[in-house]
Motif scaffolding. Sequence first.
Motif, PDB file in Angstrom:
ATOM      1  N   ARG A  19      52.488  50.994  27.253  1.00  0.00           N
ATOM      2  CA  ARG A  19      53.557  51.899  26.827  1.00  0.00           C
ATOM      3  C   ARG A  19      53.090  52.824  25.708  1.00  0.00           C
ATOM      4  O   ARG A  19      53.462  53.995  25.658  1.00  0.00           O
ATOM      5  N   ALA A  20      52.278  52.309  24.801  1.00  0.00           N
ATOM      6  CA  ALA A  20      51.745  53.156  23.725  1.00  0.00           C
ATOM      7  C   ALA A  20      50.877  54.260  24.298  1.00  0.00           C
ATOM      8  O   ALA A  20      50.924  55.398  23.847  1.00  0.00           O
ATOM      9  N   PHE A  21      50.080  53.914  25.321  1.00  0.00           N
ATOM     10  CA  PHE A  21      49.244  54.936  25.936  1.00  0.00           C
ATOM     11  C   PHE A  21      50.099  56.042  26.546  1.00  0.00           C
ATOM     12  O   PHE A  21      49.870  57.225  26.308  1.00  0.00           O
ATOM     13  N   TRP A  22      51.107  55.649  27.341  1.00  0.00           N
ATOM     14  CA  TRP A  22      51.920  56.666  28.023  1.00  0.00           C
ATOM     15  C   TRP A  22      52.845  57.416  27.076  1.00  0.00           C
ATOM     16  O   TRP A  22      53.052  58.622  27.229  1.00  0.00           O
ATOM     17  N   SER A  23      53.420  56.727  26.103  1.00  0.00           N
ATOM     18  CA  SER A  23      54.393  57.405  25.244  1.00  0.00           C
ATOM     19  C   SER A  23      53.780  58.084  24.030  1.00  0.00           C
ATOM     20  O   SER A  23      54.382  59.003  23.475  1.00  0.00           O
ATOM     21  N   VAL A  24      52.586  57.654  23.618  1.00  0.00           N
ATOM     22  CA  VAL A  24      51.975  58.255  22.431  1.00  0.00           C
ATOM     23  C   VAL A  24      50.791  59.147  22.814  1.00  0.00           C
ATOM     24  O   VAL A  24      50.774  60.339  22.511  1.00  0.00           O
ATOM     25  N   VAL A  25      49.815  58.573  23.497  1.00  0.00           N
ATOM     26  CA  VAL A  25      48.585  59.316  23.792  1.00  0.00           C
ATOM     27  C   VAL A  25      48.838  60.434  24.808  1.00  0.00           C
ATOM     28  O   VAL A  25      48.500  61.592  24.577  1.00  0.00           O
ATOM     29  N   VAL A  26      49.440  60.063  25.941  1.00  0.00           N
ATOM     30  CA  VAL A  26      49.654  61.072  26.987  1.00  0.00           C
ATOM     31  C   VAL A  26      50.621  62.147  26.513  1.00  0.00           C
ATOM     32  O   VAL A  26      50.424  63.328  26.788  1.00  0.00           O
ATOM     33  N   ARG A  27      51.643  61.748  25.781  1.00  0.00           N
ATOM     34  CA  ARG A  27      52.576  62.755  25.260  1.00  0.00           C
ATOM     35  C   ARG A  27      51.881  63.692  24.274  1.00  0.00           C
ATOM     36  O   ARG A  27      52.161  64.889  24.227  1.00  0.00           O
ATOM     37  N   GLY A  28      50.939  63.164  23.514  1.00  0.00           N
ATOM     38  CA  GLY A  28      50.212  63.988  22.555  1.00  0.00           C
ATOM     39  C   GLY A  28      49.250  64.983  23.206  1.00  0.00           C
ATOM     40  O   GLY A  28      48.993  66.047  22.656  1.00  0.00           O
ATOM     41  N   ILE A  29      48.731  64.620  24.374  1.00  0.00           N
ATOM     42  CA  ILE A  29      47.797  65.519  25.058  1.00  0.00           C
ATOM     43  C   ILE A  29      48.435  66.165  26.291  1.00  0.00           C
ATOM     44  O   ILE A  29      47.729  66.632  27.176  1.00  0.00           O
ATOM     45  N   MET A  30      49.765  66.190  26.343  1.00  0.00           N
ATOM     46  CA  MET A  30      50.468  66.699  27.519  1.00  0.00           C
ATOM     47  C   MET A  30      50.063  68.128  27.907  1.00  0.00           C
ATOM     48  O   MET A  30      49.927  68.418  29.102  1.00  0.00           O
ATOM     49  N   PRO A  31      49.857  69.049  26.967  1.00  0.00           N
ATOM     50  CA  PRO A  31      49.399  70.372  27.403  1.00  0.00           C
ATOM     51  C   PRO A  31      48.079  70.319  28.176  1.00  0.00           C
ATOM     52  O   PRO A  31      47.893  71.039  29.155  1.00  0.00           O
ATOM     53  N   SER A  32      47.177  69.441  27.760  1.00  0.00           N
ATOM     54  CA  SER A  32      45.908  69.289  28.482  1.00  0.00           C
ATOM     55  C   SER A  32      46.114  68.645  29.843  1.00  0.00           C
ATOM     56  O   SER A  32      45.434  68.993  30.806  1.00  0.00           O
ATOM     57  N   VAL A  33      47.041  67.710  29.940  1.00  0.00           N
ATOM     58  CA  VAL A  33      47.326  67.062  31.220  1.00  0.00           C
ATOM     59  C   VAL A  33      47.921  68.075  32.192  1.00  0.00           C
ATOM     60  O   VAL A  33      47.529  68.132  33.366  1.00  0.00           O
ATOM     61  N   VAL A  34      48.841  68.892  31.712  1.00  0.00           N
ATOM     62  CA  VAL A  34      49.426  69.936  32.566  1.00  0.00           C
ATOM     63  C   VAL A  34      48.359  70.960  32.956  1.00  0.00           C
ATOM     64  O   VAL A  34      48.292  71.395  34.105  1.00  0.00           O
ATOM     65  N   ARG A  49      43.509  58.295  17.283  1.00  0.00           N
ATOM     66  CA  ARG A  49      43.698  56.922  17.762  1.00  0.00           C
ATOM     67  C   ARG A  49      44.545  56.101  16.810  1.00  0.00           C
ATOM     68  O   ARG A  49      45.106  55.079  17.186  1.00  0.00           O
ATOM     69  N   GLY A  50      44.667  56.549  15.590  1.00  0.00           N
ATOM     70  CA  GLY A  50      45.460  55.823  14.605  1.00  0.00           C
ATOM     71  C   GLY A  50      46.937  55.769  14.969  1.00  0.00           C
ATOM     72  O   GLY A  50      47.625  54.781  14.692  1.00  0.00           O
ATOM     73  N   VAL A  51      47.436  56.813  15.611  1.00  0.00           N
ATOM     74  CA  VAL A  51      48.840  56.837  16.015  1.00  0.00           C
ATOM     75  C   VAL A  51      49.091  55.778  17.089  1.00  0.00           C
ATOM     76  O   VAL A  51      50.109  55.073  17.058  1.00  0.00           O
ATOM     77  N   GLU A  52      48.168  55.663  18.031  1.00  0.00           N
ATOM     78  CA  GLU A  52      48.302  54.653  19.073  1.00  0.00           C
ATOM     79  C   GLU A  52      48.223  53.253  18.476  1.00  0.00           C
ATOM     80  O   GLU A  52      49.004  52.358  18.836  1.00  0.00           O
ATOM     81  N   GLU A  53      47.298  53.036  17.546  1.00  0.00           N
ATOM     82  CA  GLU A  53      47.167  51.730  16.911  1.00  0.00           C
ATOM     83  C   GLU A  53      48.396  51.402  16.071  1.00  0.00           C
ATOM     84  O   GLU A  53      48.819  50.237  15.995  1.00  0.00           O
ATOM     85  N   ALA A  54      49.003  52.417  15.469  1.00  0.00           N
ATOM     86  CA  ALA A  54      50.234  52.201  14.715  1.00  0.00           C
ATOM     87  C   ALA A  54      51.362  51.768  15.648  1.00  0.00           C
ATOM     88  O   ALA A  54      52.173  50.905  15.295  1.00  0.00           O
ATOM     89  N   ALA A  55      51.409  52.347  16.843  1.00  0.00           N
ATOM     90  CA  ALA A  55      52.423  51.931  17.818  1.00  0.00           C
ATOM     91  C   ALA A  55      52.208  50.483  18.234  1.00  0.00           C
ATOM     92  O   ALA A  55      53.176  49.733  18.426  1.00  0.00           O
ATOM     93  N   TRP A  56      50.946  50.063  18.347  1.00  0.00           N
ATOM     94  CA  TRP A  56      50.662  48.666  18.696  1.00  0.00           C
ATOM     95  C   TRP A  56      51.185  47.730  17.605  1.00  0.00           C
ATOM     96  O   TRP A  56      51.765  46.690  17.892  1.00  0.00           O
ATOM     97  N   THR A  57      50.941  48.094  16.346  1.00  0.00           N
ATOM     98  CA  THR A  57      51.368  47.218  15.255  1.00  0.00           C
ATOM     99  C   THR A  57      52.889  47.157  15.139  1.00  0.00           C
ATOM    100  O   THR A  57      53.425  46.205  14.582  1.00  0.00           O
ATOM    101  N   LEU A  58      53.574  48.150  15.669  1.00  0.00           N
ATOM    102  CA  LEU A  58      55.036  48.140  15.644  1.00  0.00           C
ATOM    103  C   LEU A  58      55.629  47.405  16.835  1.00  0.00           C
ATOM    104  O   LEU A  58      56.834  47.408  17.033  1.00  0.00           O
ATOM    105  N   GLY A  59      54.757  46.814  17.672  1.00  0.00           N
ATOM    106  CA  GLY A  59      55.243  45.973  18.756  1.00  0.00           C
ATOM    107  C   GLY A  59      55.267  46.607  20.133  1.00  0.00           C
ATOM    108  O   GLY A  59      55.730  45.989  21.083  1.00  0.00           O
ATOM    109  N   VAL A  60      54.780  47.809  20.261  1.00  0.00           N
ATOM    110  CA  VAL A  60      54.753  48.473  21.565  1.00  0.00           C
ATOM    111  C   VAL A  60      53.549  47.954  22.346  1.00  0.00           C
ATOM    112  O   VAL A  60      52.471  47.759  21.786  1.00  0.00           O
ATOM    113  N   SER A  61      53.727  47.731  23.639  1.00  0.00           N
ATOM    114  CA  SER A  61      52.603  47.265  24.462  1.00  0.00           C
ATOM    115  C   SER A  61      51.544  48.357  24.559  1.00  0.00           C
ATOM    116  O   SER A  61      51.833  49.544  24.349  1.00  0.00           O
ATOM    117  N   ARG A  62      50.339  47.961  24.908  1.00  0.00           N
ATOM    118  CA  ARG A  62      49.242  48.932  25.001  1.00  0.00           C
ATOM    119  C   ARG A  62      49.509  49.983  26.077  1.00  0.00           C
ATOM    120  O   ARG A  62      49.219  51.160  25.881  1.00  0.00           O
TER     121      ARG A  62
END
Length: 193
Positions: free
Chosen positions: A98-113, A83-96
């Motif tokens: 966009r951070a979810f889709w570009s950081v969290v979902v991309r990180g768990i993409m093998p599980s999503v597929v 979760r720290g990566v997502e929170e880091a994206a928030w502090t860099l100005g990314v919306s919640r």
Amino acid sequence: MVIGLVLARVTSRMASTTWKAVISGLALAPIIAPAILLAIGIFDVELKLKLTGTTIGLILAHTVIAAPLAYALIAAAMAGANRGVEEAAWTLGVSRTRAFWSVVVRGIMPSVVGAFAIAFVTSWDEVVLALFLQTGPTKTLPVTIYKYLESGVVPTVPAVASLLIISVVAIVALRGVVGSICARRRLVVREKT
């Protein structure tokens, strides 16, 4: 898969372990219920809503069957995600969002597929539910195969099975070739640097 992703996101963000357990239990309940009882229950509800024999009714019923498996796989991946990566994206100005889709979902993409594949195969293989809900002229493949098997040995069923096996072998072989090509490219890039 989308329902499983959203539900996994909601439960991963909850602070209350009691509500998390209640929601997870309700989400996984269709897996625990026997298929015939679930089919009878869904048939009764869809009969009252006049959805039996319709494509929408079949889609809703298969969603009830497939979504819990997708949820289980995605929730397990999301629980292990940092979760720290997502929170880091928030502090860099990314919306919640966009951070979810570009950081969290991309990180768990093998599980999503994987969740998509498991949900697809579960839905595609469900013959009991499809037998209860299909009353129109169009039939799903499992129902058609079942009807062929009722009438005796028909060469259509082994032909379909052969095509399915060949397609799976082709996908696995294609993945192996693509994986080896990518590995060679990475090796060439490393040698150049």
